[in-house]
Design a protein around this motif. Structure first.
Motif, PDB file in Angstrom:
ATOM      1  N   ALA A 292      -6.759   1.587  -1.035  1.00 20.44           N
ATOM      2  CA  ALA A 292      -8.031   2.182  -0.419  1.00 20.44           C
ATOM      3  C   ALA A 292      -8.318   1.483   0.868  1.00 20.44           C
ATOM      4  CB  ALA A 292      -9.263   2.255  -1.456  1.00 20.44           C
ATOM      5  N   TYR A 293      -8.651   1.984   2.091  1.00 20.33           N
ATOM      6  CA  TYR A 293      -8.859   1.366   3.411  1.00 20.33           C
ATOM      7  C   TYR A 293     -10.178   1.898   3.803  1.00 20.33           C
ATOM      8  CZ  TYR A 293      -3.574   1.688   3.104  1.00 20.33           C
ATOM      9  OH  TYR A 293      -2.317   1.555   2.468  1.00 20.33           O
ATOM     10  N   GLY A 294     -10.827   0.613   4.294  1.00 27.61           N
ATOM     11  CA  GLY A 294     -12.122   1.104   4.925  1.00 27.61           C
ATOM     12  C   GLY A 294     -11.982   0.688   6.202  1.00 27.61           C
TER      13      GLY A 294
ATOM     14  N   VAL B 123       2.056   2.616 -10.511  1.00 22.61           N
ATOM     15  CA  VAL B 123       1.570   3.219  -9.432  1.00 22.61           C
ATOM     16  C   VAL B 123       0.443   2.246  -8.855  1.00 22.61           C
ATOM     17  CG1 VAL B 123      -0.378   4.086 -11.173  1.00 22.61           C
ATOM     18  CG2 VAL B 123       0.220   5.240  -8.887  1.00 22.61           C
ATOM     19  N   GLN B 124       0.108   2.441  -7.406  1.00 20.99           N
ATOM     20  CA  GLN B 124      -0.717   1.669  -6.793  1.00 20.99           C
ATOM     21  C   GLN B 124      -1.578   2.588  -6.050  1.00 20.99           C
ATOM     22  OE1 GLN B 124       1.708  -1.487  -4.594  1.00 20.99           O
ATOM     23  NE2 GLN B 124       0.356  -0.907  -2.707  1.00 20.99           N
ATOM     24  N   LEU B 125      -2.887   2.032  -6.259  1.00 21.48           N
ATOM     25  CA  LEU B 125      -4.101   2.655  -5.568  1.00 21.48           C
ATOM     26  C   LEU B 125      -4.296   1.723  -4.291  1.00 21.48           C
ATOM     27  CD1 LEU B 125      -6.428   4.722  -5.623  1.00 21.48           C
ATOM     28  CD2 LEU B 125      -7.637   3.009  -6.843  1.00 21.48           C
TER      29      LEU B 125
ATOM     30  N   LEU C  19     -13.083   6.236   4.820  1.00 24.72           N
ATOM     31  CA  LEU C  19     -12.290   5.834   3.957  1.00 24.72           C
ATOM     32  C   LEU C  19     -11.005   6.779   3.346  1.00 24.72           C
ATOM     33  CD1 LEU C  19     -12.562   3.986   1.250  1.00 24.72           C
ATOM     34  CD2 LEU C  19     -13.367   5.807   0.116  1.00 24.72           C
ATOM     35  N   ARG C  20      -9.809   5.874   3.625  1.00 21.09           N
ATOM     36  CA  ARG C  20      -8.849   6.743   3.517  1.00 21.09           C
ATOM     37  C   ARG C  20      -8.143   5.875   2.080  1.00 21.09           C
ATOM     38  NH1 ARG C  20      -3.315   5.329   3.509  1.00 21.09           N
ATOM     39  NH2 ARG C  20      -2.007   6.723   4.541  1.00 21.09           N
ATOM     40  N   VAL C  21      -7.786   6.769   1.015  1.00 22.80           N
ATOM     41  CA  VAL C  21      -7.547   6.573  -0.375  1.00 22.80           C
ATOM     42  C   VAL C  21      -6.106   7.033  -0.488  1.00 22.80           C
ATOM     43  CG1 VAL C  21      -7.947   6.393  -2.803  1.00 22.80           C
ATOM     44  CG2 VAL C  21      -9.961   6.328  -0.995  1.00 22.80           C
ATOM     45  N   SER C  22      -4.974   6.494  -0.862  1.00 26.89           N
ATOM     46  CA  SER C  22      -3.817   6.741  -1.229  1.00 26.89           C
ATOM     47  C   SER C  22      -3.422   6.252  -2.617  1.00 26.89           C
ATOM     48  CB  SER C  22      -2.679   6.568  -0.194  1.00 26.89           C
ATOM     49  OG  SER C  22      -2.897   5.132  -0.092  1.00 26.89           O
ATOM     50  N   LEU C  23      -2.210   6.994  -3.184  1.00 28.82           N
ATOM     51  CA  LEU C  23      -1.550   6.486  -4.390  1.00 28.82           C
ATOM     52  C   LEU C  23      -0.177   6.446  -4.100  1.00 28.82           C
ATOM     53  CD1 LEU C  23      -2.742   8.506  -7.795  1.00 28.82           C
ATOM     54  CD2 LEU C  23      -3.123   6.331  -7.167  1.00 28.82           C
TER      55      LEU C  23
ATOM     56  N   TRP D  99      10.876   2.389   7.849  1.00 25.33           N
ATOM     57  CA  TRP D  99       9.801   1.432   8.096  1.00 25.33           C
ATOM     58  C   TRP D  99       8.640   2.273   8.175  1.00 25.33           C
ATOM     59  CZ3 TRP D  99       9.983  -3.689   8.632  1.00 25.33           C
ATOM     60  CH2 TRP D  99      11.197  -4.128   8.778  1.00 25.33           C
ATOM     61  N   HIS D 100       7.611   1.716   7.569  1.00 25.06           N
ATOM     62  CA  HIS D 100       6.418   2.533   7.580  1.00 25.06           C
ATOM     63  C   HIS D 100       5.112   1.708   7.707  1.00 25.06           C
ATOM     64  CE1 HIS D 100       7.228   1.604   3.352  1.00 25.06           C
ATOM     65  NE2 HIS D 100       6.044   1.627   3.119  1.00 25.06           N
ATOM     66  N   ALA D 101       4.038   2.235   7.977  1.00 24.41           N
ATOM     67  CA  ALA D 101       2.853   1.228   8.177  1.00 24.41           C
ATOM     68  C   ALA D 101       1.476   2.373   7.833  1.00 24.41           C
ATOM     69  CB  ALA D 101       2.822   0.893   9.674  1.00 24.41           C
TER      70      ALA D 101
HETATM   71  O1  LIG Z   1      -1.087   3.516   1.562  1.00 21.77           O
HETATM   72  C1  LIG Z   1      -0.202   3.944   1.954  1.00 21.77           C
HETATM   73  O2  LIG Z   1      -0.242   4.963   2.639  1.00 21.77           O
HETATM   74  C2  LIG Z   1       0.960   3.317   2.201  1.00 21.77           C
HETATM   75  C3  LIG Z   1       1.079   1.970   1.339  1.00 21.77           C
HETATM   76  C4  LIG Z   1       2.380   1.419   1.177  1.00 21.77           C
HETATM   77  O3  LIG Z   1       3.255   1.558   2.128  1.00 21.77           O
HETATM   78  C5  LIG Z   1       2.870   0.549   0.277  1.00 21.77           C
HETATM   79  O4  LIG Z   1       1.998   0.286  -0.786  1.00 21.77           O
HETATM   80  O5  LIG Z   1       3.863  -0.190   0.127  1.00 21.77           O
END
Ligand SMILES: O=C(O)CCC(=O)C(=O)O
Ligand SMILES: [Fe+2]
Length: 420
Positions: free
Chosen positions: A98-100, A94-96, A172-176, A162-164
């Motif tokens: 976090a974007y400031g 899994v990858q965490l 702050l935006r945090v995703s897994l 394709w995504h970005a």
């Molecule tokens: O953080 C996100 O929403 C996407 C991150 C992503 O595309 C990735 O880790 O490959």
């Protein structure tokens, strides 16, 4: 939600409790005590690599996390029929993320291959932040901008979507992020039709819909293989077309009825074949009749597969498979099949077909020996060819169920095709 996305779907990914536990996990990983403190951690540990900034931490997914993501990925995959989910998959770490302010993730595909784990098929991005916690930072999927609410997940095809992540303007935006891999290369099963899937009716073959009678249990066996990620291509000689006894339009109607009968066996609308290829014997655009290997080779042409296995009931099937370099399972559910068995017994008198009551695990182990150690059960002599037969079964369902077991445990094979 954007309805036009063909290869992505946004769903509720985590319940409130699950969301709370995933946030705890994220804070633990980064070593902070509060959600707000994550922002400072991003400032300190911002990655400055090309096209990717913010804080990125990859770690092995704990079981509780897998339990959230596996059903999510597989459910979406099954609902959208992207790929038959089966037991042969695994989660990436899994990858965490976090974007400031100013952080973003440039457009990309998650199209990686990981050794034994095969190819990444799906990505799931689960939002841990509330959408109100930041501005900007939209997830861009196939050109559509999506704002995920906390607990929502976007699931998409890793290799084609394709995504970005657009730059975060404030907050702050945090995703897994998860990747789902299919472990093994899918196999392609080259399945003969008459005498295997449906009852053989003798020459000139099935020329009217009312002659088509699908064997019991075939539908389940096919669906099981497809759910495990394997492909099934029907490869069938229809020389009645050349003889003027079967119009192509009628053949199409018969194939539609075949799908209907298979569907009726399961009371579902599953897809049963990845493709149907037939040979008419006419000098036209269709491939040569078996025993020429044309149909099999055509079926494998567009497939990236290291594993192909043919299933048939006649000398033509055995020889065509041999010429295509593909191992073949003989089924004896037709008079052709029983005749083949008689010829095999000339050289291997004790040869018996595996039946439904036999031990399928033992049969799968025998198949492993036949295919991987290149020790076929018997050889069929015809004309100039001595064609190996990997194993003999009394019906297609037994052959296909054994094949599914074997493929689940098979050692990976080298080379493009397995030749016995
Ligand atoms: O953080 C996100 O929403 C996407 C991150 C992503 O595309 C990735 O880790 O490959
Ligand atoms: Fe990605």
């Amino acid at each position: 939600y954007p309805p036009r996305l063909a290869n992505a779907k946004v769903v509720r990914g985590a319940s409130e409790e699950q969301l709370a536990s995933l946030r705890e996990l994220a804070m633990d990983r980064v070593g902070v005590r509060s959600w707000g403190a994550l922002l400072d951690a991003v400032e300190e540990r911002r990655m400055a690599s090309e096209g990717r900034r913010g804080l990125v931490e990859a770690f092995e997914a704990p079981d509780a996390v897998r339990a959230i993501f596996e059903p999510l990925c597989l459910g979406v995959a099954a609902a959208l029929r992207w790929q038959r989910p089966g037991s042969e998959f695994s989660l990436n770490d899994v990858q965490l993320c976090a974007y400031g302010v100013g952080d973003y993730f440039a457009r990309h595909l998650d199209d990686e291959t990981r050794g034994r784990q095969g190819r990444r098929r799906l990505t799931t991005v689960l939002a841990l932040s509330d959408a109100a916690d930041y501005r900007g930072g939209e997830l861009e999927l196939d050109g559509e901008l999506i704002r995920l609410e906390a607990g929502e997940a976007a699931v998409f095809e890793a290799g084609s979507c394709w995504h970005a992540v657009r730059p975060v303007e404030s907050g702050l935006r945090v995703s897994l992020v998860f990747g789902l891999f299919w472990n093994s290369d899918p196999a392609t099963v080259l399945l003969d039709r008459d005498g295997v899937v449906n009852r053989d009716v003798g020459s000139p073959g099935v020329v009217r819909v009312d002659q088509l009678q699908v064997f019991d249990g075939v539908a389940d066996a096919i669906v099981d293989l497809r759910r495990r990620g394997h492909r099934i291509v029907l490869v069938t000689n229809q020389s009645a077309v050349r003889k003027g006894e079967l119009a192509r339009e009628t053949l199409d109607i018969i194939h539609r009825d075949l799908l209907r009968q298979l569907g009726a066996q399961r009371e579902t609308d599953d897809d049963f074949f990845d493709k149907i290829i037939y040979a008419t014997g006419l000098d036209d655009d269709t491939p040569q009749l078996k025993p020429a290997p044309d149909m099999l080779l055509r079926a494998l042409e567009q497939e990236v597969t290291t594993r192909a296995v043919a299933v048939g009931d006649s000398e033509n099937d055995v020889v065509a498979a041999h010429r295509a370099g593909v191992p073949v399972l003989l089924v004896t559910s037709s008079h052709h099949g029983r005749r083949c068995l008689e010829s095999l017994r000339l050289h291997a008198p004790s040869l018996r077909p595996t039946t439904a009551v036999d031990d399928l695990d033992a049969a799968a182990a025998t198949l492993q020996k036949a295919i991987e150690d290149r020790r076929p059960r018997a050889y069929l002599r015809c004309d100039d060819d001595i064609a190996p037969v990997a194993a003999v079964f009394d019906s297609a369902p037994v052959a296909l169920r054994t094949l599914a077991l074997y493929l689940a445990t098979a050692r990976r094979t080298r080379g493009l095709l397995l030749a016995l």
